[in-house]
Design an enzyme around this catalytic site. Sequence first.
Site, PDB file in Angstrom:
ATOM      1  N   THR A  32     -22.885  47.020  41.569  1.00 56.58           N
ATOM      2  CA  THR A  32     -22.601  46.061  42.638  1.00 56.58           C
ATOM      3  C   THR A  32     -21.881  46.716  43.801  1.00 56.58           C
ATOM      4  O   THR A  32     -22.034  46.306  44.953  1.00 56.58           O
ATOM      5  CB  THR A  32     -21.756  44.899  42.072  1.00 56.58           C
ATOM      6  OG1 THR A  32     -22.544  44.213  41.117  1.00 56.58           O
ATOM      7  CG2 THR A  32     -21.317  43.928  43.142  1.00 56.58           C
ATOM      8  N   THR A 112     -20.084  47.260  37.036  1.00 50.82           N
ATOM      9  CA  THR A 112     -18.999  46.812  36.176  1.00 50.82           C
ATOM     10  C   THR A 112     -19.465  46.457  34.761  1.00 50.82           C
ATOM     11  O   THR A 112     -18.676  46.480  33.824  1.00 50.82           O
ATOM     12  CB  THR A 112     -18.298  45.566  36.768  1.00 50.82           C
ATOM     13  OG1 THR A 112     -19.261  44.524  36.917  1.00 50.82           O
ATOM     14  CG2 THR A 112     -17.643  45.866  38.094  1.00 50.82           C
TER      15      THR A 112
HETATM   16  N1  ASP Z   1     -24.811  44.072  37.207  1.00 50.72           N
HETATM   17  C1  ASP Z   1     -23.897  44.870  37.984  1.00 50.72           C
HETATM   18  C2  ASP Z   1     -23.818  46.242  37.355  1.00 50.72           C
HETATM   19  O1  ASP Z   1     -23.199  46.371  36.330  1.00 50.72           O
HETATM   20  C3  ASP Z   1     -22.574  44.210  38.014  1.00 50.72           C
HETATM   21  C4  ASP Z   1     -21.508  44.937  38.766  1.00 50.72           C
HETATM   22  O2  ASP Z   1     -21.603  46.087  39.114  1.00 50.72           O
HETATM   23  O3  ASP Z   1     -20.470  44.276  39.027  1.00 50.72           O
HETATM   24  O4  ASP Z   1     -24.387  47.167  37.860  1.00 50.72           O
END
Ligand code: ASP
Length: 348
Positions: A32, A112
Amino acid sequence: MNTSTSSLPTPPSTPGATSSLPRIAVLATGGTIAGAAPDAANTSGYQAGVVGVDQLLAAVPALSTVARIAPEQIASVDSKDMALPLWTTLAQRINTLLATDDVDGVVVTHGTDTLEETAYLLHLTVKSDKPVVLTAAMRPASALSADGPLNLLNAVTVAAHAAARGQGVLVAFNNRIHCARDVVKTSTYAVDAFQSPEIGALGWVQDGRVEFQRGVVRAHTLASGFAIDTVWPHVEIVASYAGVSRIAVDALVAAGVRGIVVAGTGNGSIHQALQQALAEAVSRGIAVVRSSRVGSGHVMRNGAAADDALGFVSAGTLNPYKARVLLMLALAAGHAAPAALQRVFDTY
Ligand code: ASP
């Protein structure tokens, strides 16, 4: 794209001062933090991993006052799709970079969703005491109040700081510095999305200041007996819950898994239907590790299950996802017997 700058230290005015700044490699993998949405008010309907590392760095001009940055685009994935070959590539690249005199530390930008797994994997397989710091964001780069730019600046600030050396792999997120072993994602949406349950963060980073408030006790990095490999033992996770059947365990045994981690209830307790199937798996030479789905606390050996009699291993304070990382590395390193695996889980 968010191009906000931060109110950070003014650039060094002394001629030549910049050339004495630490050299930090920023390895981008997607997530993200590199996400883009159709409009700035959209913080959930975005595509992860589409903004390149050069754009991420350009959004944070203050980075040039903290370190000399060497960017690399390792991957552009949504970390929900993290794959084992990418783990191998990332760990090998970090070890190669840190083995040279040209790099003083590494920052990894990551999604994340699986950050806690990648961080723990690196904690156990990086062969250097130079800082390695992961960071991420809950809001895409295109969002109002995107958290990625400040998280990135803070991660580089930590990686460039002498106190981060020898602390193992760190996660800098929302002003806190976490140990890779302890940190978990605890919110699906909040900007303060990471915690180290029970034990708390290692320290904090804010406005260019870095402070550690406790140390890391368990073995990691240079003291770890594990190495990154291209062959990953097949280890899966099953959960225990009301009315669970043994179908999933039987299917995994038939598929030839080397290990199974159980996300047990409470103190790693396991429904009797599942426990019977898992005990049979052990008798076929499959490693079974008891963890808990609770989210904090530890699983006591011989507490909620007769580990000695059944040949199970207790994951201690590792959640099921981190326990799977350690079990894969332990099996790859040739630890197979329950007693040997328990020693591994008691050490790392
Ligand atoms: N789906 C995303 C990922 O893990 C979520 C994020 O980065 O917050 O790449």
